[in-house]
Design an enzyme around this catalytic site. Sequence first.
Site, PDB file in Angstrom:
ATOM      1  N   TRP A 163       0.812  -1.220   0.000  1.00  0.00           N
ATOM      2  CA  TRP A 163       0.000   0.000   0.000  1.00  0.00           C
ATOM      3  C   TRP A 163       0.843   1.267   0.000  1.00  0.00           C
ATOM      4  CZ3 TRP A 163       1.741   2.564   4.165  1.00  0.00           C
ATOM      5  CH2 TRP A 163       2.267   1.798   5.208  1.00  0.00           C
ATOM      6  N   ARG A 172       6.438  -0.392 -11.650  1.00  0.00           N
ATOM      7  CA  ARG A 172       7.774  -0.984 -11.515  1.00  0.00           C
ATOM      8  C   ARG A 172       7.740  -2.476 -11.850  1.00  0.00           C
ATOM      9  NH1 ARG A 172      11.646   1.097  -6.812  1.00  0.00           N
ATOM     10  NH2 ARG A 172      11.297  -0.632  -5.427  1.00  0.00           N
ATOM     11  N   LYS A 187      -2.332  -7.752  -8.244  1.00  0.00           N
ATOM     12  CA  LYS A 187      -3.156  -7.730  -7.039  1.00  0.00           C
ATOM     13  C   LYS A 187      -2.612  -6.670  -6.073  1.00  0.00           C
ATOM     14  CE  LYS A 187      -3.067  -9.308  -3.174  1.00  0.00           C
ATOM     15  NZ  LYS A 187      -3.497  -8.058  -2.543  1.00  0.00           N
ATOM     16  N   PRO A 188      -3.260  -5.502  -6.063  1.00  0.00           N
ATOM     17  CA  PRO A 188      -2.791  -4.449  -5.154  1.00  0.00           C
ATOM     18  C   PRO A 188      -3.250  -4.711  -3.724  1.00  0.00           C
ATOM     19  CG  PRO A 188      -4.728  -3.704  -6.361  1.00  0.00           C
ATOM     20  CD  PRO A 188      -4.419  -5.093  -6.865  1.00  0.00           C
ATOM     21  N   ALA A 189      -2.683  -3.989  -2.774  1.00  0.00           N
ATOM     22  CA  ALA A 189      -3.101  -4.093  -1.371  1.00  0.00           C
ATOM     23  C   ALA A 189      -4.533  -3.574  -1.235  1.00  0.00           C
ATOM     24  CB  ALA A 189      -2.160  -3.277  -0.501  1.00  0.00           C
ATOM     25  N   SER A 242       6.027  -7.416   3.149  1.00  0.00           N
ATOM     26  CA  SER A 242       6.781  -7.762   4.357  1.00  0.00           C
ATOM     27  C   SER A 242       7.555  -9.074   4.173  1.00  0.00           C
ATOM     28  CB  SER A 242       5.814  -7.908   5.524  1.00  0.00           C
ATOM     29  OG  SER A 242       4.882  -8.931   5.234  1.00  0.00           O
ATOM     30  N   GLU A 263      10.764  -8.216  -3.062  1.00  0.00           N
ATOM     31  CA  GLU A 263      11.254  -6.953  -2.484  1.00  0.00           C
ATOM     32  C   GLU A 263      10.632  -6.864  -1.099  1.00  0.00           C
ATOM     33  OE1 GLU A 263      13.373  -5.021  -3.907  1.00  0.00           O
ATOM     34  OE2 GLU A 263      13.293  -5.598  -6.020  1.00  0.00           O
ATOM     35  N   ARG A 291       9.865  10.907   4.016  1.00  0.00           N
ATOM     36  CA  ARG A 291       9.106  10.655   2.788  1.00  0.00           C
ATOM     37  C   ARG A 291       8.101   9.547   3.062  1.00  0.00           C
ATOM     38  NH1 ARG A 291      10.286   7.868  -2.476  1.00  0.00           N
ATOM     39  NH2 ARG A 291      11.662   6.607  -1.206  1.00  0.00           N
ATOM     40  N   CYS A 297      10.229   1.194   2.611  1.00  0.00           N
ATOM     41  CA  CYS A 297      11.166   0.106   2.891  1.00  0.00           C
ATOM     42  C   CYS A 297      12.603   0.619   2.968  1.00  0.00           C
ATOM     43  CB  CYS A 297      11.050  -0.952   1.809  1.00  0.00           C
ATOM     44  SG  CYS A 297      11.128  -0.236   0.157  1.00  0.00           S
ATOM     45  N   GLU A 394      11.428  -2.808  11.942  1.00  0.00           N
ATOM     46  CA  GLU A 394      11.172  -1.825  10.899  1.00  0.00           C
ATOM     47  C   GLU A 394      10.154  -0.831  11.470  1.00  0.00           C
ATOM     48  OE1 GLU A 394       9.487  -3.504   7.330  1.00  0.00           O
ATOM     49  OE2 GLU A 394      10.460  -2.014   6.065  1.00  0.00           O
TER      50      GLU A 394
HETATM   51  P1  NAD Z   1       2.287  -6.996   3.481  1.00  0.00           P
HETATM   52  O1  NAD Z   1       3.309  -8.073   3.364  1.00  0.00           O
HETATM   53  O2  NAD Z   1       1.321  -7.072   4.591  1.00  0.00           O
HETATM   54  O3  NAD Z   1       1.420  -6.901   2.153  1.00  0.00           O
HETATM   55  C1  NAD Z   1       2.004  -6.823   0.869  1.00  0.00           C
HETATM   56  C2  NAD Z   1       1.045  -7.432  -0.134  1.00  0.00           C
HETATM   57  O4  NAD Z   1       0.832  -8.798   0.196  1.00  0.00           O
HETATM   58  C3  NAD Z   1      -0.335  -6.787  -0.158  1.00  0.00           C
HETATM   59  O5  NAD Z   1      -0.836  -6.827  -1.474  1.00  0.00           O
HETATM   60  C4  NAD Z   1      -1.146  -7.703   0.738  1.00  0.00           C
HETATM   61  O6  NAD Z   1      -2.516  -7.684   0.417  1.00  0.00           O
HETATM   62  C5  NAD Z   1      -0.548  -9.052   0.410  1.00  0.00           C
HETATM   63  N1  NAD Z   1      -0.669 -10.041   1.485  1.00  0.00           N
HETATM   64  C6  NAD Z   1      -0.833  -9.840   2.816  1.00  0.00           C
HETATM   65  N2  NAD Z   1      -0.884 -11.010   3.470  1.00  0.00           N
HETATM   66  C7  NAD Z   1      -0.727 -11.984   2.540  1.00  0.00           C
HETATM   67  C8  NAD Z   1      -0.671 -13.413   2.595  1.00  0.00           C
HETATM   68  N3  NAD Z   1      -0.782 -14.066   3.739  1.00  0.00           N
HETATM   69  N4  NAD Z   1      -0.477 -14.086   1.440  1.00  0.00           N
HETATM   70  C9  NAD Z   1      -0.346 -13.427   0.267  1.00  0.00           C
HETATM   71  N5  NAD Z   1      -0.397 -12.083   0.146  1.00  0.00           N
HETATM   72  C10 NAD Z   1      -0.581 -11.366   1.272  1.00  0.00           C
HETATM   73  O7  NAD Z   1       3.116  -5.638   3.498  1.00  0.00           O
HETATM   74  P2  NAD Z   1       2.526  -4.157   3.567  1.00  0.00           P
HETATM   75  O8  NAD Z   1       2.172  -3.900   4.983  1.00  0.00           O
HETATM   76  O9  NAD Z   1       1.499  -3.912   2.529  1.00  0.00           O
HETATM   77  O10 NAD Z   1       3.798  -3.304   3.131  1.00  0.00           O
HETATM   78  C11 NAD Z   1       4.794  -2.990   4.030  1.00  0.00           C
HETATM   79  C12 NAD Z   1       5.991  -3.899   3.883  1.00  0.00           C
HETATM   80  O11 NAD Z   1       6.422  -3.901   2.522  1.00  0.00           O
HETATM   81  C13 NAD Z   1       7.159  -3.404   4.678  1.00  0.00           C
HETATM   82  O12 NAD Z   1       7.825  -4.477   5.303  1.00  0.00           O
HETATM   83  C14 NAD Z   1       8.053  -2.757   3.628  1.00  0.00           C
HETATM   84  O13 NAD Z   1       9.405  -2.703   3.988  1.00  0.00           O
HETATM   85  C15 NAD Z   1       7.808  -3.634   2.462  1.00  0.00           C
HETATM   86  N6  NAD Z   1       8.135  -2.926   1.227  1.00  0.00           N
HETATM   87  C16 NAD Z   1       9.264  -3.303   0.560  1.00  0.00           C
HETATM   88  C17 NAD Z   1       9.632  -2.627  -0.595  1.00  0.00           C
HETATM   89  C18 NAD Z   1      10.862  -3.032  -1.331  1.00  0.00           C
HETATM   90  O14 NAD Z   1      11.044  -2.575  -2.451  1.00  0.00           O
HETATM   91  N7  NAD Z   1      11.719  -3.875  -0.780  1.00  0.00           N
HETATM   92  C19 NAD Z   1       8.851  -1.579  -1.078  1.00  0.00           C
HETATM   93  C20 NAD Z   1       7.713  -1.216  -0.378  1.00  0.00           C
HETATM   94  C21 NAD Z   1       7.364  -1.917   0.780  1.00  0.00           C
END
Ligand code: NAD
Length: 499
Positions: A163, A172, A187-189, A242, A263, A291, A297, A394
């Site tokens: 998100w 990207r 599949k977006p958040a 994550s 990522e 930012r 991340c 984090e």
């Molecule tokens: P998240 O892992 O909760 O969710 C990411 C995506 O996975 C979302 O689309 C979510 O709906 C989906 N998801 C959630 N639970 C799932 C499951 N059990 N099985 C499959 N898909 C699932 O992460 P978030 O809270 O949306 O984003 C924050 C995290 O993303 C942070 O840890 C951040 O560091 C990381 N992040 C990394 C980068 C990078 O480039 N390395 C960039 C942005 C964010």
Amino acid sequence: MTAPAAIDRAAVVAGLEGLGRLTAPGVRGRVEADFAVDDPATGETLARVDDAPAELAESVVDVAARAQVAWEHRTPRERADVLRRAHELVLADEDRLAAVMTLEMGKPLAESRAEVRFSAEYLRWFSEEAVRDYGTYREAPNGGAKLLLTRRAAGVAVLITPWNFPLAMGTRKAAPALAAGCTVILKPAALTPLSALLLADLMHRAGVPEEALQVVTTTDSRGWSAGLMADPRVRKVSFTGSTRVGSTIIRQSAEHVQKLSLELGGDAPFVVLDDADLDRAVEGALVSKIRNGGQACVAANRILVQEGIADEFTAELARRLGELRLGHGLDEGVQLGPLISGSAREGACALLEDAVGRGAEVALAGGAVNGAGHFFAPAVLDDVPADSDIATNEIFAPIAAVRRFASDAEGVALANETRFGLAGYVFSQDIDRAMGVAHSLRTGVLGVNKGLVADATSEFGGNGYSGYGREGGVEGMTDFQVLRQFNIDAPASKWQLDV
Ligand code: NAD
């Protein structure tokens, strides 16, 4: 240059009418439930979008798999032209895209505008890369054969995005996947699906067939990733999120040996050496920490400052952060929006409380702000104890956690005290010293005297618990391709004429 016109919130929200009805051929007309997308600054609902059930995963893959050959067999030039048009359409729609992003995610409008341009850059870069074939040619050393190494599209690709950068994470991944010839299921958040829906609409208008780019909105992310990855026709999964969920994706990929790009989370060290230019280092820390409200991340997670400059640096950072204007991201002059959710804010409060309870010094007292929205005022902590939760988690909030060190070697050792390895930063006016320290960090991306590190033209990604695979640059596209070696029989008697 004229200033951009003020955004009419009501008009933007009214324009979202109907956007959330999924039109992806694999789910069209088959989704009955929906869910609300809320503005994190007010709690108000912006739109309702379709909540696709995971039982439709197979149908979505059917559509993508049927479209795969036709998309892959378009010439590279045709795919490039489509992406180029998408780049132009995204830029032309900056006002609307930025306003919607601010409304669903909370970041200030200026940051959303910057993200629109950054997102468009991936479309432009991969429109340029689509026509470049990085194969190789070799003569067999013993003669008698010619060896060609070529690449082709990996196949149906699933893209799962977080998100925090709702548009950039989409382009990207989608731009290199489509450039490579993959069909895409995005599949977006669930917290921020609107930017992805707008993006898909623009990409379809640019000429991407709707079967080649399907967006699925759902609150059942677990069910969808399990359903999609249980299908052997899915050959590539690109995930940003994550580390916890990334590990699940790795396990899910095992059954059908799908190719992954991950990522994942970060724990960026931000190292300030004692000869750093103070203003530059503070500005870098501000950009890297604040930012996206600290929800990046690559955000400076552990600010490590050498003793000789630590007092001045921390005081100046606290002064600058204390001056930031909090508010709704659409309001003029706002520099910091809300956190994404109530639970994100509770997590930030718990980290702050734990660190202070363990003896961290408060250089700027921030914390939860009462009222509507998930606002959190910036905080600066100095001498953060090594055993506090904030030192090892984090943060994902505008809390600057400072620790001090004496020698360069100690700074490097502290910086590397983590299993993560996404971004790292080093500030020093002596470039040899800065590069020496930077080379010693184990991160995949390094900022040297700057706090912004991502660029569409260069490979971005992490090491260790931050994942593997790269986005942007050349590898951003080759990660969506598979390699093939052609070993061509070329006997000297036939291929080498004695003339
Ligand atoms: P998240 O892992 O909760 O969710 C990411 C995506 O996975 C979302 O689309 C979510 O709906 C989906 N998801 C959630 N639970 C799932 C499951 N059990 N099985 C499959 N898909 C699932 O992460 P978030 O809270 O949306 O984003 C924050 C995290 O993303 C942070 O840890 C951040 O560091 C990381 N992040 C990394 C980068 C990078 O480039 N390395 C960039 C942005 C964010």
